[in-house]
Design a protein around this motif. Structure first.
Motif, PDB file in Angstrom:
ATOM      1  N   LEU A  96      -9.405 -20.707   0.541  1.00 52.14           N
ATOM      2  CA  LEU A  96      -9.767 -19.575   1.382  1.00 52.14           C
ATOM      3  C   LEU A  96      -9.262 -18.307   0.724  1.00 52.14           C
ATOM      4  CD1 LEU A  96      -8.883 -20.675   5.054  1.00 52.14           C
ATOM      5  CD2 LEU A  96     -11.171 -20.241   4.152  1.00 52.14           C
ATOM      6  N   ARG A  97      -9.915 -17.203   1.052  1.00 54.10           N
ATOM      7  CA  ARG A  97      -9.464 -15.903   0.567  1.00 54.10           C
ATOM      8  C   ARG A  97      -9.303 -14.973   1.759  1.00 54.10           C
ATOM      9  NH1 ARG A  97     -12.508 -11.033  -2.471  1.00 54.10           N
ATOM     10  NH2 ARG A  97     -10.852 -10.327  -3.890  1.00 54.10           N
ATOM     11  N   LEU A  98      -8.089 -14.471   1.927  1.00 52.88           N
ATOM     12  CA  LEU A  98      -7.797 -13.520   2.988  1.00 52.88           C
ATOM     13  C   LEU A  98      -7.846 -12.100   2.436  1.00 52.88           C
ATOM     14  CD1 LEU A  98      -4.733 -15.243   4.716  1.00 52.88           C
ATOM     15  CD2 LEU A  98      -7.169 -15.643   5.088  1.00 52.88           C
ATOM     16  N   SER A  99      -8.294 -11.183   3.271  1.00 53.31           N
ATOM     17  CA  SER A  99      -8.305  -9.767   2.920  1.00 53.31           C
ATOM     18  C   SER A  99      -7.609  -8.972   4.010  1.00 53.31           C
ATOM     19  CB  SER A  99      -9.736  -9.250   2.773  1.00 53.31           C
ATOM     20  OG  SER A  99     -10.441  -9.934   1.775  1.00 53.31           O
ATOM     21  N   CYS A 100      -6.995  -7.882   3.623  1.00 48.98           N
ATOM     22  CA  CYS A 100      -6.354  -6.980   4.575  1.00 48.98           C
ATOM     23  C   CYS A 100      -6.588  -5.550   4.107  1.00 48.98           C
ATOM     24  CB  CYS A 100      -4.869  -7.268   4.681  1.00 48.98           C
ATOM     25  SG  CYS A 100      -3.948  -6.051   5.643  1.00 48.98           S
ATOM     26  N   ALA A 101      -7.285  -4.793   4.924  1.00 42.33           N
ATOM     27  CA  ALA A 101      -7.595  -3.412   4.580  1.00 42.33           C
ATOM     28  C   ALA A 101      -6.806  -2.467   5.470  1.00 42.33           C
ATOM     29  CB  ALA A 101      -9.085  -3.155   4.738  1.00 42.33           C
ATOM     30  N   ALA A 102      -6.142  -1.519   4.842  1.00 39.66           N
ATOM     31  CA  ALA A 102      -5.405  -0.491   5.573  1.00 39.66           C
ATOM     32  C   ALA A 102      -6.276   0.749   5.709  1.00 39.66           C
ATOM     33  CB  ALA A 102      -4.110  -0.142   4.845  1.00 39.66           C
ATOM     34  N   SER A 103      -6.300   1.309   6.917  1.00 39.68           N
ATOM     35  CA  SER A 103      -7.109   2.500   7.147  1.00 39.68           C
ATOM     36  C   SER A 103      -6.333   3.479   8.016  1.00 39.68           C
ATOM     37  CB  SER A 103      -8.424   2.128   7.823  1.00 39.68           C
ATOM     38  OG  SER A 103      -8.195   1.559   9.099  1.00 39.68           O
ATOM     39  N   GLY A 104      -6.814   4.723   8.015  1.00 36.32           N
ATOM     40  CA  GLY A 104      -6.153   5.756   8.790  1.00 36.32           C
ATOM     41  C   GLY A 104      -5.583   6.825   7.885  1.00 36.32           C
ATOM     42  N   THR A 105      -4.653   7.585   8.436  1.00 35.49           N
ATOM     43  CA  THR A 105      -4.015   8.662   7.680  1.00 35.49           C
ATOM     44  C   THR A 105      -2.902   8.065   6.832  1.00 35.49           C
ATOM     45  OG1 THR A 105      -4.484  10.212   9.475  1.00 35.49           O
ATOM     46  CG2 THR A 105      -2.854  10.884   7.808  1.00 35.49           C
ATOM     47  N   ILE A 106      -3.194   7.829   5.556  1.00 36.08           N
ATOM     48  CA  ILE A 106      -2.262   7.176   4.655  1.00 36.08           C
ATOM     49  C   ILE A 106      -1.988   8.097   3.480  1.00 36.08           C
ATOM     50  CG2 ILE A 106      -1.858   5.209   3.134  1.00 36.08           C
ATOM     51  CD1 ILE A 106      -3.747   3.604   4.989  1.00 36.08           C
ATOM     52  N   PHE A 107      -0.721   8.375   3.250  1.00 41.79           N
ATOM     53  CA  PHE A 107      -0.331   9.204   2.106  1.00 41.79           C
ATOM     54  C   PHE A 107      -0.158   8.330   0.874  1.00 41.79           C
ATOM     55  CE2 PHE A 107       1.201  12.857   0.007  1.00 41.79           C
ATOM     56  CZ  PHE A 107       2.310  12.513  -0.732  1.00 41.79           C
ATOM     57  N   SER A 108       0.559   7.232   1.034  1.00 45.71           N
ATOM     58  CA  SER A 108       0.733   6.288  -0.065  1.00 45.71           C
ATOM     59  C   SER A 108       1.144   4.938   0.501  1.00 45.71           C
ATOM     60  CB  SER A 108       1.788   6.774  -1.061  1.00 45.71           C
ATOM     61  OG  SER A 108       3.062   6.823  -0.450  1.00 45.71           O
ATOM     62  N   ILE A 109       0.847   3.899  -0.259  1.00 41.56           N
ATOM     63  CA  ILE A 109       1.239   2.536   0.135  1.00 41.56           C
ATOM     64  C   ILE A 109       2.183   1.984  -0.913  1.00 41.56           C
ATOM     65  CG2 ILE A 109       0.492   0.215   0.678  1.00 41.56           C
ATOM     66  CD1 ILE A 109      -2.164   1.305   1.566  1.00 41.56           C
ATOM     67  N   ASN A 110       3.318   1.532  -0.479  1.00 36.29           N
ATOM     68  CA  ASN A 110       4.269   0.913  -1.383  1.00 36.29           C
ATOM     69  C   ASN A 110       3.942  -0.576  -1.485  1.00 36.29           C
ATOM     70  OD1 ASN A 110       5.817   3.302   0.175  1.00 36.29           O
ATOM     71  ND2 ASN A 110       6.343   3.245  -1.979  1.00 36.29           N
ATOM     72  N   ALA A 111       4.739  -1.406  -0.909  1.00 41.29           N
ATOM     73  CA  ALA A 111       4.504  -2.845  -0.994  1.00 41.29           C
ATOM     74  C   ALA A 111       3.522  -3.285   0.087  1.00 41.29           C
ATOM     75  CB  ALA A 111       5.805  -3.609  -0.846  1.00 41.29           C
ATOM     76  N   MET A 112       2.758  -4.313  -0.242  1.00 37.01           N
ATOM     77  CA  MET A 112       1.910  -4.994   0.736  1.00 37.01           C
ATOM     78  C   MET A 112       2.185  -6.482   0.594  1.00 37.01           C
ATOM     79  SD  MET A 112      -1.717  -2.945   0.482  1.00 37.01           S
ATOM     80  CE  MET A 112      -2.230  -3.382   2.158  1.00 37.01           C
ATOM     81  N   GLY A 113       1.959  -7.198   1.663  1.00 36.54           N
ATOM     82  CA  GLY A 113       2.252  -8.616   1.578  1.00 36.54           C
ATOM     83  C   GLY A 113       1.641  -9.423   2.690  1.00 36.54           C
ATOM     84  N   TRP A 114       1.822 -10.717   2.549  1.00 38.79           N
ATOM     85  CA  TRP A 114       1.343 -11.672   3.545  1.00 38.79           C
ATOM     86  C   TRP A 114       2.523 -12.501   4.048  1.00 38.79           C
ATOM     87  CZ3 TRP A 114      -3.497 -11.613   5.429  1.00 38.79           C
ATOM     88  CH2 TRP A 114      -4.478 -10.923   4.701  1.00 38.79           C
TER      89      TRP A 114
END
Length: 120
Positions: free
Chosen positions: A18-36
């Motif tokens: 399986l392949r999971l996706s996660c999209a961040a939206s909204g007022t975002i200046f920067s994204i550091n770490a992302m994870g599951w």
């Protein structure tokens, strides 16, 4: 307002992928770490994999060699490719992001979770 929206969960047989996706939206200046992270029945939420903005990855021992985390910085999206799935991988999978909405401060955001069920 920032939202993390996961997709890609479902029911799969042992050994499947399986392949999971996660999209961040909204007022975002920067994204550091992302994870599951995941939380199985009767268990605490546990780390599965993380990736920094520079691409450094970290995996739980239980998924090493089977799961691959990646991210598309242009799309503010993180992916989790899962191979050779096992019944013990059954859990609700949550996306997490450490991000800034302005030049000041960083905050943790969580997605709503997506169910992954692996049948034996």
């Amino acid at each position: 307002q920032v939202q993390l929206v996961e997709s890609g969960g479902g029911l799969v047989q042992t050994g499947g992928s399986l392949r999971l996706s996660c999209a961040a939206s909204g007022t975002i200046f920067s994204i550091n770490a992302m994870g599951w992270y995941r939380q199985g029945p009767g268990n605490q939420r546990e780390l599965v994999a993380t990736v920094t903005s520079g691409g450094t990855t970290n995996y739980a021992d239980s998924v090493m060699g089977r799961f691959t985390i990646s991210r598309d910085n242009a799309k503010n999206t993180v992916y989790l490719q899962m191979h050779n799935l096992k019944p013990e991988d059954t859990a609700v999978y949550y996306c997490k992001a450490l991000l800034s909405v302005s030049v000041n401060g960083r905050y943790v955001y969580w997605g709503q979770g997506t169910q992954v069920t692996v049948s034996s």
